[in-house]
Design a protein around this motif. Structure first.
Motif, short mmCIF file in Angstrom:
data_model
loop_
_atom_site.label_atom_id
_atom_site.label_comp_id
_atom_site.label_asym_id
_atom_site.label_seq_id
_atom_site.Cartn_x
_atom_site.Cartn_y
_atom_site.Cartn_z
N TYR A 85 1.04 -5.70 -4.95
CA TYR A 85 -0.16 -6.46 -4.61
C TYR A 85 -0.89 -5.79 -3.43
O TYR A 85 -0.29 -5.05 -2.65
CB TYR A 85 0.19 -7.91 -4.27
N PRO A 86 -2.20 -6.04 -3.29
CA PRO A 86 -2.96 -5.44 -2.18
C PRO A 86 -2.35 -5.80 -0.83
O PRO A 86 -2.00 -6.96 -0.58
CB PRO A 86 -4.35 -6.07 -2.33
N GLY A 87 -2.20 -4.81 0.02
CA GLY A 87 -1.66 -5.05 1.36
C GLY A 87 -0.15 -5.12 1.44
O GLY A 87 0.40 -5.39 2.51
N CYS A 88 0.53 -4.89 0.32
CA CYS A 88 2.00 -5.00 0.30
C CYS A 88 2.62 -4.02 1.29
O CYS A 88 2.38 -2.81 1.24
CB CYS A 88 2.53 -4.72 -1.10
N ALA A 89 3.39 -4.56 2.22
CA ALA A 89 4.00 -3.74 3.27
C ALA A 89 5.29 -4.39 3.73
O ALA A 89 5.58 -5.55 3.41
CB ALA A 89 3.04 -3.60 4.46
N CYS A 90 6.06 -3.63 4.51
CA CYS A 90 7.31 -4.14 5.04
C CYS A 90 7.03 -4.98 6.29
O CYS A 90 6.05 -4.74 7.00
CB CYS A 90 8.23 -2.98 5.38
N ASP A 91 7.92 -5.94 6.57
CA ASP A 91 7.77 -6.69 7.82
C ASP A 91 8.88 -6.33 8.81
O ASP A 91 9.12 -7.05 9.78
CB ASP A 91 7.71 -8.21 7.57
#
Length: 487
Positions: free
Chosen positions: A51-57
């Motif tokens: 999905y758009p913006g998918c990143a690790c936290d």
């Protein structure tokens, strides 16, 4: 088709856990193993979620294997394409791709007491092995809500983990259901494109500022030329997350962080009514702690409305909230999370008594050290019951892989063909876990989260430090097990 070859170890799943298991097996000299992956490529959660913006936290220095640091991360918190590339490059560099079999979804995993083997049925092949490592992970099968009328919705409906990149959101009326970890990443990405965005929020989350930034070339250069600097950065990050993990043992400690989270709301949201709607009434950490610098900014935009209510039903193009409000939508995006407390693989794994893990657990998973399960001989479960911590998944994986590696070595050294968990060992351990969890923020924080299973039991969280986890998993203690005997 039945594989004629008998494997010593089968690894199920090609995400980071499965890949780590394959690398560890290869490095300790094991050649007779195979990794079965359901898809046509590796990646696990980082293949499924695009999905758009998918990143690790979790910062990239910690969200990676300690034995394979990557000096080239472009950001403090890496995005999905970079993480997936890291995984794929690692598989190539460690030369384990020859052990991977794609399009081999494990439909049934059954212990044969007669053969004293695990038999894995995939769509076209039957596989057999002495040992099995279940590395399927919880964050890849979406949790879909049962909503009256949603199947007749006249627009497009999809879960965030099955993002429809062919659906153009430009100028559309979009309803987002859920405000969890995925939503806070993709909502800011799509907000400026859509005509109207309606965000359905059943329960607000605490969202802390995200200390994210791009990593300039000189920093990457230093990491590459002086690996000790990245090692030190990893250590500092680990210390920060371990401090947070320790704070979760005490609701009173976590309440002290509320002021930071409240400031994060106020700095973007001027409307006091909306501020109130977005402020949780439970202790920070009771639900997963989220981080974002643009979530509240997106919610404050003129084309966004927050509906502080659950989704109740859908009729035609009308989406109805439980509080009676309704909105028109062209697209519904479900950000409703995953089944964490009850791992989906449990429905497919059958123990020595012919019962599935799911049947035995009845909604409350139980294991030993999050890695082995009673009545499941020669089986290891990655991310099993009560092993989740508020830190990097790699801390858990590396601890478990050490335990599994030691178990396989000890089986060879003492001449055991296999092991079974001693009766009662898991019960003693689980009683201690539940007692230790009683006063933690997960249990006493005043919320209902995915840490708590359908029976009201915390079947997910590890109640102690990751130092204790690593200590307990550093050695496979034969005294906790018994030698596998022919039945």
């Amino acid at each position: 088709m039945t594989q004629n070859k008998l494997y010593k170890v089968l690894v199920i799943g090609g995400g980071f856990a499965g890949l780590g298991a394959a690398i560890r097996l290869k490095e300790q000299g094991e050649t007779n193993f195979a990794l079965l992956e359901k898809a046509s490529e590796l990646g696990g959660v980082w293949r499924e979620n695009t999905y758009p913006g998918c990143a690790c936290d979790v910062p990239s220095t910690l969200y990676s294997y300690s034995f394979a640091p990557n000096p080239n991360w472009s950001r403090v918190f890496a995005r999905q394409p970079e993480i997936k590339a890291y995984l794929e490059n690692l598989a190539t560099e460690k030369q384990v791709l020859s052990k991977v079999y794609f399009n081999q979804e494990a439909l049934e995993i059954r212990w044969s007491s007669d053969e004293q083997l695990w038999i894995v049925q995939t769509p076209d092949t039957q596989w057999k092995s002495r040992f099995i490592i279940l590395a399927c992970g919880p964050m890849h099968e979406p949790k879909l809500p049962e909503v009256p009328g949603i199947e007749q919705f006249q627009g497009e409906v999809f879960h965030s983990s099955q993002w429809r990149h062919d659906v153009d959101l430009q100028g559309k009326r979009v309803a987002v259901i859920g405000t969890g970890a995925s939503a806070i990443q993709f909502v800011p990405e799509i907000q400026s494109k859509v005509a109207q965005l309606s965000v359905f929020q059943r329960t607000p989350h605490w969202v802390l500022p995200k200390m994210d930034t791009s990593l300039p070339a000189w920093v990457r250069g230093v990491f590459g030329k002086l690996p000790v600097t990245q090692f030190l950065a990893r250590g500092v990050t680990y210390g920060v997350f371990e401090s947070i993990n320790g704070g979760l043992q005490s609701p009173s400690i976590m309440r002290r962080l509320h002021s930071i989270a409240q400031w994060n709301i106020r700095r973007h949201i001027r409307d006091t009514k909306l501020q109130k709607a977005l402020t949780p009434n439970y202790v920070l950490g009771c639900k997963r702690i989220l981080q974002s610098n643009d979530w509240y900014r997106a919610l404050a935009a003129s084309n966004v409305q927050v509906i502080n209510s659950a989704l109740a039903s859908v009729s035609g193009n009308t989406v109805h909230a439980a509080d009676g409000r309704s909105v028109q939508a062209d697209v519904i995006i479900l950000s409703t999370g995953f089944e964490v407390a009850e791992p989906p693989i449990a429905k497919r794994v059958y123990n020595k008594n012919g019962k599935s893990m799911a049947e035995v657990w009845e909604g409350s998973p139980k294991g030993f050290l999050g890695t082995t399960v009673e009545d499941c001989p020669n089986a290891f479960l990655m991310f099993g019951p009560n092993i989740a911590v508020s830190s990097s998944a790699f801390i858990i994986m590396e601890a478990q892989l050490q335990y599994i590696s030691d178990a396989l070595k000890k089986m060879d050294s003492v001449g055991w063909k296999g092991f079974e968990l001693n009766p009662g060992v898991a019960n003693v351990f689980n009683n201690k876990v539940q007692k230790a969890l009683q006063n933690t923020v997960w249990n006493k924080g005043g919320c209902q989260s995915y840490f708590i299973d359908r029976n009201g039991r915390n079947s997910t969280a590890w109640p102690w430090s990751t130092f204790e986890m690593k200590r307990r998993l550093s050695q496979f203690e034969l005294g906790d097990y018994q030698r596998l005997r022919k039945q």
